[in-house]
Design an enzyme around this catalytic site. Sequence first.
Site, PDB file in Angstrom:
ATOM      1  N   GLU A 163       0.802  -1.231   0.000  1.00 41.38           N
ATOM      2  CA  GLU A 163       0.000   0.000   0.000  1.00 41.38           C
ATOM      3  C   GLU A 163       0.831   1.276   0.000  1.00 41.38           C
ATOM      4  OE1 GLU A 163      -2.940  -0.105   3.086  1.00 41.38           O
ATOM      5  OE2 GLU A 163      -3.926  -1.885   2.294  1.00 41.38           O
ATOM      6  N   GLU A 350      -5.200  -8.782   0.739  1.00 43.22           N
ATOM      7  CA  GLU A 350      -5.908  -8.493   1.998  1.00 43.22           C
ATOM      8  C   GLU A 350      -7.360  -8.194   1.670  1.00 43.22           C
ATOM      9  OE1 GLU A 350      -4.330  -5.255   4.398  1.00 43.22           O
ATOM     10  OE2 GLU A 350      -2.286  -5.938   4.030  1.00 43.22           O
TER      11      GLU A 350
HETATM   12  C1  FCB Z   1      -4.493  -2.220   5.517  1.00 43.77           C
HETATM   13  C2  FCB Z   1      -3.118  -2.607   6.029  1.00 43.77           C
HETATM   14  C3  FCB Z   1      -3.133  -3.725   7.023  1.00 43.77           C
HETATM   15  C4  FCB Z   1      -4.321  -3.657   7.969  1.00 43.77           C
HETATM   16  C5  FCB Z   1      -5.595  -3.420   7.225  1.00 43.77           C
HETATM   17  C6  FCB Z   1      -6.811  -3.368   8.100  1.00 43.77           C
HETATM   18  O1  FCB Z   1      -4.461  -0.912   5.045  1.00 43.77           O
HETATM   19  O2  FCB Z   1      -2.305  -3.010   4.948  1.00 43.77           O
HETATM   20  O3  FCB Z   1      -1.898  -3.728   7.688  1.00 43.77           O
HETATM   21  O4  FCB Z   1      -4.090  -2.751   8.960  1.00 43.77           O
HETATM   22  O5  FCB Z   1      -5.499  -2.239   6.474  1.00 43.77           O
END
Ligand code: FCB
Length: 443
Positions: A163, A350
Amino acid sequence: MRFPTGFLLGAATAAYQIEGAAEEDGRGTSIWDTFSRTPGKVLHGDTGDIACDNYHRLDADLDLAAGLGLNSYRFSVAWPRIVPEGTGNINQKGLDFYKRLVEGLHARDITPMATLYHWDLPQPLQDGGGWACRDTVERFCEFTQTVLEALGDAVPMWVTVNEPFCAGMVGHLEGRHAPGLRDLRSALAATHHLLLAHGHAVSIVHARAPGRQAGITLNLSDITPASPAEADQAAARLLDGYENRWYLDAVLRGSYPADMLDWYGQQVPVDFIRDRDLDVIATASDFLGVNYYETKVVAADPREPYHHARVIPATGRLTAGGLDARPAALGRILRRVHGEYAPPPLYITESGAAFHDYVDPEGCVKDLERVTYLNDHLGEVLRAIQDGVDLRGYIAWSLLDNFEWADGYSRRFGLVYVEYGTQTRIPKASAHWYQQLIAAQQG
Ligand code: FCB
């Protein structure tokens, strides 16, 4: 739900969010240690000093992952454990920890996916200018080479940078994350250098660990204008440029979007981009990681300083952070990236949500909202695959409840509940659901 053969169904974590042991075995200090120890920066003054104590409970946590049947596990390597000063001395004990982790995964038949940068920049590098300063890219390359020499062959998939939008803009412009700056030029320089670091890291992975895969992970939001009015359309486009296109265009097209270069250029000098940087950033990678958390409906509002787009509060089912994460939006993002960018294979690196989980009198955590979340989002994943999107895995955020950055321990994203006082782990209903889904793939 039936996924293609070889589809990854896993869970993710990140070093600072779970490991704890902040002062142990030679670990240096990172910007998140500094930030979280600064009063007022993190809710309740929480820090990652202990977190889930995963550093001391590695084997038990790996058993937990194996017990869920995960076929992949995404973790991050803490730069300050490996190179405590950010450059120079290498800390063998740090490398040994991750060797043990990777061996432990293989022993349990879980495919490791390692992230090289999940936000824990060594503080000494921040003191020298951090990501806003181009030298940090070289320091990251040194770190990456060290990690690849030690672990390269044993890890088939490397996420270079997690990110860059959050690390760059949330950390250097919005000020909500470490290092907590509010400066547009620094933020843009930081995002540029993070992207450059990604491009170099892809080449390092390919050189040091032939046959292993490398790619960046971008957090992508689904953004819709509140109305057909010209102003709302323009606001949505600007926010899309701010959060999504800046990164997608750079990595997958080798250029920054012209409208965003103009927009930023009207405010600050965009003087940190050198010849051939964009070629490096667009180095052919093996996959694109997508993190999905949010869908936003936006209206024009010039009072919003960074992008003139105001998010209209959603009325539907929200997650604990107030985030609107509707499953259909995940499908839209995947189809968009597939349709507009001709990307390499995609992985959801994620996806998850925080809810107000609690342990009931029977000792169970019945997080039915998360079961619904997973069910619906995985359903979208299947639909996207049927529509022709080359999507090869879904890595849930997160294996464990953990230190959720500026929200501290108040946000529980885990499949497994963590009672922080005792460090007891309780697999939630969602963990049992996920386990059954994964087991059913084998039949
Ligand atoms: C993302 C992050 C991860 C976690 C999620 C909820 O932005 O990459 O580390 O905190 O959010």
